[in-house]
Design an enzyme around this catalytic site. Structure first.
Site, PDB file in Angstrom:
ATOM      1  N   HIS A  74     -10.823  -8.630  -4.283  1.00 24.79           N
ATOM      2  CA  HIS A  74     -11.333  -7.375  -3.714  1.00 24.79           C
ATOM      3  C   HIS A  74     -12.492  -6.847  -4.577  1.00 24.79           C
ATOM      4  CE1 HIS A  74      -6.956  -6.757  -2.215  1.00 24.79           C
ATOM      5  NE2 HIS A  74      -7.688  -7.016  -1.154  1.00 24.79           N
TER       6      HIS A  74
ATOM      7  N   LYS B 249       2.356  -3.557   6.927  1.00 24.91           N
ATOM      8  CA  LYS B 249       3.588  -3.971   6.233  1.00 24.91           C
ATOM      9  C   LYS B 249       3.988  -2.887   5.230  1.00 24.91           C
ATOM     10  CE  LYS B 249       1.494  -8.066   5.623  1.00 24.91           C
ATOM     11  NZ  LYS B 249       1.059  -9.153   4.786  1.00 24.91           N
TER      12      LYS B 249
ATOM     13  N   ARG C 294     -12.283 -14.958   3.216  1.00 25.38           N
ATOM     14  CA  ARG C 294     -11.913 -15.988   2.244  1.00 25.38           C
ATOM     15  C   ARG C 294     -11.853 -17.358   2.891  1.00 25.38           C
ATOM     16  NH1 ARG C 294      -6.452 -14.190   0.806  1.00 25.38           N
ATOM     17  NH2 ARG C 294      -6.635 -13.778   3.020  1.00 25.38           N
TER      18      ARG C 294
ATOM     19  N   SER D  96      -3.509 -10.254  -1.902  1.00 21.79           N
ATOM     20  CA  SER D  96      -2.467  -9.354  -2.423  1.00 21.79           C
ATOM     21  C   SER D  96      -1.092  -9.941  -2.133  1.00 21.79           C
ATOM     22  CB  SER D  96      -2.576  -7.971  -1.775  1.00 21.79           C
ATOM     23  OG  SER D  96      -3.818  -7.401  -2.052  1.00 21.79           O
TER      24      SER D  96
END
Ligand code: PNS
Length: 183
Positions: A38, A62, A111, A149
């Site tokens: 990030h 989530k 990514r 993450s």
């Protein structure tokens, strides 16, 4: 010494200068927690645009490991040395938050190819929604292409070392949570 000349287009006219003064880019995400991947996007966006707002979503899809206040605090610490970066949070629709920031673009990091499918449909949706905003994508630097993450949390929960992937302050908080018996 001669002053360097402004670049010229093939037509001989001066190359187009993109007016970027006052332009804001909003980098949204859950940041649960912020990773070096990030921060790579934040730094590169900050090098291109005069003002970057890192916007932490209050209600991620989530259940987060860290509270909103913790996620904002970790990002604020990590971005403290970058002059034109602010950290904020938002609830509700991203496009509404972006509109409140003035003329603004959304910036997202990509990514891997599977990111693209999801991000592309979100970008189209965000443009279509009332008051919609456009998105620009930045490819992740190769050294961070596999850092997320979720994978950091999974590796950490299984006893792996994640020091290479998150800032030291984030790692400390992860250890503190573990010491309290949470995740
Ligand atoms: O880091 P993440 O979890 O991939 O970030 C996802 C995020 C926060 C950018 C996305 O869920 C979002 O924009 N949420 C705000 C709600 C919204 O506007 N939804 C419609 C667009 S999908």
């Amino acid at each position: 010494m001669r002053t360097p000349r402004a670049p010229r287009a093939a037509s001989g006219k001066r190359a187009i200068a993109v007016p970027r003064d006052g332009f804001v880019v909003v980098y949204p995400g859950s940041f649960d927690p912020v990773t070096f991947g990030h921060l790579d996007i934040v730094r590169r966006a900050a090098a291109q645009f005069p003002r970057v707002i890192v916007a932490v979503v209050a209600n991620p899809s989530k259940t987060p490991m860290f509270t909103l206040a913790e996620r904002v605090a970790m990002l604020s610490e990590a971005c403290a040395g970058i002059r034109n970066v602010e950290v904020d949070s938002f609830a509700g629709l991203l496009v509404e938050y972006v509109r409140s920031a003035g003329p603004a673009l959304i910036v997202k990091g990509l990514r891997i190819v599977s990111d693209f499918e999801h991000e592309f449909s979100m970008a189209l949706l965000n443009r279509k929604l009332r008051g919609g905003a456009d998105t620009i994508f930045m490819p992740a630097s190769p050294e961070f292409a596999y850092v997320s993450s979720s994978s950091v949390k999974e590796v950490f929960s299984l006893g792996g070392d994640v020091a290479e992937f998150v800032p030291p302050s984030v790692l400390r908080r992860m250890h503190a949570r573990r010491a309290k018996g949470k995740r």
